[in-house]
Enzyme design. Structure first.
Site, PDB file in Angstrom:
ATOM      1  N   ALA A  19     -22.375  31.741 -64.248  1.00 21.80           N
ATOM      2  CA  ALA A  19     -22.675  33.165 -64.082  1.00 21.80           C
ATOM      3  C   ALA A  19     -21.413  33.983 -63.818  1.00 21.80           C
ATOM      4  O   ALA A  19     -20.443  33.506 -63.230  1.00 21.80           O
ATOM      5  CB  ALA A  19     -23.667  33.360 -62.938  1.00 21.80           C
ATOM      6  N   ASP A 109     -11.382  51.131 -57.568  1.00 20.20           N
ATOM      7  CA  ASP A 109     -11.542  50.994 -56.125  1.00 20.20           C
ATOM      8  C   ASP A 109     -11.529  49.529 -55.673  1.00 20.20           C
ATOM      9  O   ASP A 109     -11.375  48.614 -56.491  1.00 20.20           O
ATOM     10  CB  ASP A 109     -12.839  51.668 -55.665  1.00 20.20           C
ATOM     11  CG  ASP A 109     -14.054  51.075 -56.363  1.00 20.20           C
ATOM     12  OD1 ASP A 109     -14.373  49.903 -56.101  1.00 20.20           O
ATOM     13  OD2 ASP A 109     -14.692  51.769 -57.180  1.00 20.20           O
ATOM     14  N   HIS A 147      -9.058  47.705 -65.958  1.00 22.95           N
ATOM     15  CA  HIS A 147      -8.555  49.061 -66.168  1.00 22.95           C
ATOM     16  C   HIS A 147      -7.615  49.510 -65.069  1.00 22.95           C
ATOM     17  O   HIS A 147      -7.297  50.690 -64.955  1.00 22.95           O
ATOM     18  CB  HIS A 147      -9.707  50.054 -66.313  1.00 22.95           C
ATOM     19  CG  HIS A 147     -10.331  50.022 -67.668  1.00 22.95           C
ATOM     20  ND1 HIS A 147     -11.398  50.818 -68.031  1.00 22.95           N
ATOM     21  CD2 HIS A 147     -10.040  49.282 -68.756  1.00 22.95           C
ATOM     22  CE1 HIS A 147     -11.735  50.570 -69.275  1.00 22.95           C
ATOM     23  NE2 HIS A 147     -10.925  49.639 -69.735  1.00 22.95           N
ATOM     24  N   SER A 285     -29.780  10.091 -39.462  1.00 19.97           N
ATOM     25  CA  SER A 285     -28.907   9.006 -39.017  1.00 19.97           C
ATOM     26  C   SER A 285     -29.757   7.773 -38.732  1.00 19.97           C
ATOM     27  O   SER A 285     -30.965   7.877 -38.521  1.00 19.97           O
ATOM     28  CB  SER A 285     -28.133   9.426 -37.762  1.00 19.97           C
ATOM     29  OG  SER A 285     -29.040   9.651 -36.696  1.00 19.97           O
ATOM     30  N   LEU A 322     -21.996  13.300 -35.953  1.00 16.48           N
ATOM     31  CA  LEU A 322     -20.650  12.942 -35.495  1.00 16.48           C
ATOM     32  C   LEU A 322     -20.663  12.273 -34.126  1.00 16.48           C
ATOM     33  O   LEU A 322     -19.623  11.953 -33.583  1.00 16.48           O
ATOM     34  CB  LEU A 322     -19.788  14.212 -35.428  1.00 16.48           C
ATOM     35  CG  LEU A 322     -19.634  14.955 -36.774  1.00 16.48           C
ATOM     36  CD1 LEU A 322     -18.761  16.195 -36.588  1.00 16.48           C
ATOM     37  CD2 LEU A 322     -19.027  14.053 -37.842  1.00 16.48           C
TER      38      LEU A 322
END
Length: 323
Positions: A19, A109, A147, A285, A322
């Site tokens: 896209a 802009d 542009h 886990s 973790l």
């Protein structure tokens, strides 16, 4: 095109990584910036032309530069009208929140850049031809400002001279846009399809690919009777819009009509929602294996599950324990 079908098709293009967005002046109006007509209105007034009667705004700007014998006043007007460093719009904040990596614009802009920053994304901004040879490490998206940019008003494309020299002076931008139009599915937003550069590029791609062009989409406001002074003006505008919609199909561009510009953010949110329907977060886990679920069997199950989901083009996020 029906909105539901558009949402499904464009979200699929995002999912597949194909896209792209092309943002026109309409995406910046809510930030307080003028459109092209209002930008050049002071030039028309100074050379005694009626901006309401003029349709060739590129030619009008050239007449003004010819009379002034320089473009200093034009450059100053660009700076005065587009120099806000913090401007943003809801539409661009939503479009830059989507996982899209390619943005094109004819705007001077910084609304796209600010949208990326607001969404914690790093943009690689291509303002001039020299920028195309340099890549920003770890960037999340490329923004092509074909542009020019308010910071370099003398290089901004606005007059006949600029357009006539464009294919030579900015040939790499032309090449890059051609490549993206061939390989990506574009959504055109806030764009009137009156820019000669884009018309020329689309035409050349059509000549090269014939009926094999990619699908593209644009969002436009439907012509409504209450927006016109009388029924005659409304009927004329309606016929012209229908003809334009049919003409865009030559380039593989399907039009999605909205009754009001306020519908556009809602459409983008629907695209985002459709995209995340195919996103799954996996977390878990295991510390104790047994005869039914050995470590080998658990690993194989996780592998098979992930492979099955990926085959269905589902985006996976993995949670890691973790502790």
């Amino acid at each position: 095109m029906r909105k539901e079908l558009f949402i499904k098709k464009f979200s699929k293009a995002i999912q597949e990584g194909n896209a792209a967005v092309f943002a026109g002046a309409g995406t910046s109006v809510d930030a307080g910036f003028v459109n092209w007509k209002n930008l050049v209105a002071p030039f028309a007034n100074e050379i005694d032309l009626d901006i309401e009667k003029e349709t060739d705004l590129v030619g009008l700007t050239q007449y003004y530069i010819n009379k002034k014998r320089n473009r200093g006043s034009v450059n100053q007007e660009i700076i005065d009208q587009f120099s806000s460093q913090y401007a943003e719009t809801e539409v661009m904040n939503l479009l830059t929140r989507l996982p899209i990596s390619t943005y094109w614009t004819t705007n001077y802009d910084k609304v796209i850049e600010n949208g990326l920053k607001n969404n914690n994304r790093r943009g690689d901004i291509k303002r001039k031809t020299d920028d195309l040879a340099i890549s920003i490490r770890d960037s999340d998206a490329i923004v092509y400002k074909m542009h020019g940019d308010v910071d370099s008003p003398n290089d901004a494309v606005i007059s006949k001279d600029d357009y006539e020299r464009y294919s030579e002076k900015n040939s790499l931008f032309v090449t890059a846009l051609r490549g993206d139009l061939v390989s990506k599915t574009f959504l055109f937003v806030g764009f009137g399809f009156e820019d000669p550069n884009l018309e020329s590029i689309l035409g050349k791609i059509k000549n090269l690919l014939g009926e094999r062009t990619r699908d593209h989409y644009c969002i436009q406001k439907k012509v409504l009777e209450q927006d016109y002074k009388n029924r005659e003006e409304y009927s004329y505008a309606k016929i012209k819009q229908e003809l334009k919609i049919e003409d865009l199909k030559r380039y593989g561009i399907d039009t999605v009509l909205v009754d009001d510009y306020s519908e556009i953010p809602k459409l983008i949110l629907k695209i985002e929602e459709e995209y995340f329907k195919n996103t799954i977060f996996i977390s878990g886990s295991i510390s104790d294996y047994n005869e039914n679920w050995s470590q080998e069997k658990v690993n194989q199950f996780c592998y098979n599950l992930s492979r099955s989901l990926v085959s269905k083009i589902i985006k996976l996020y993995q949670g890691l324990d973790l502790e």
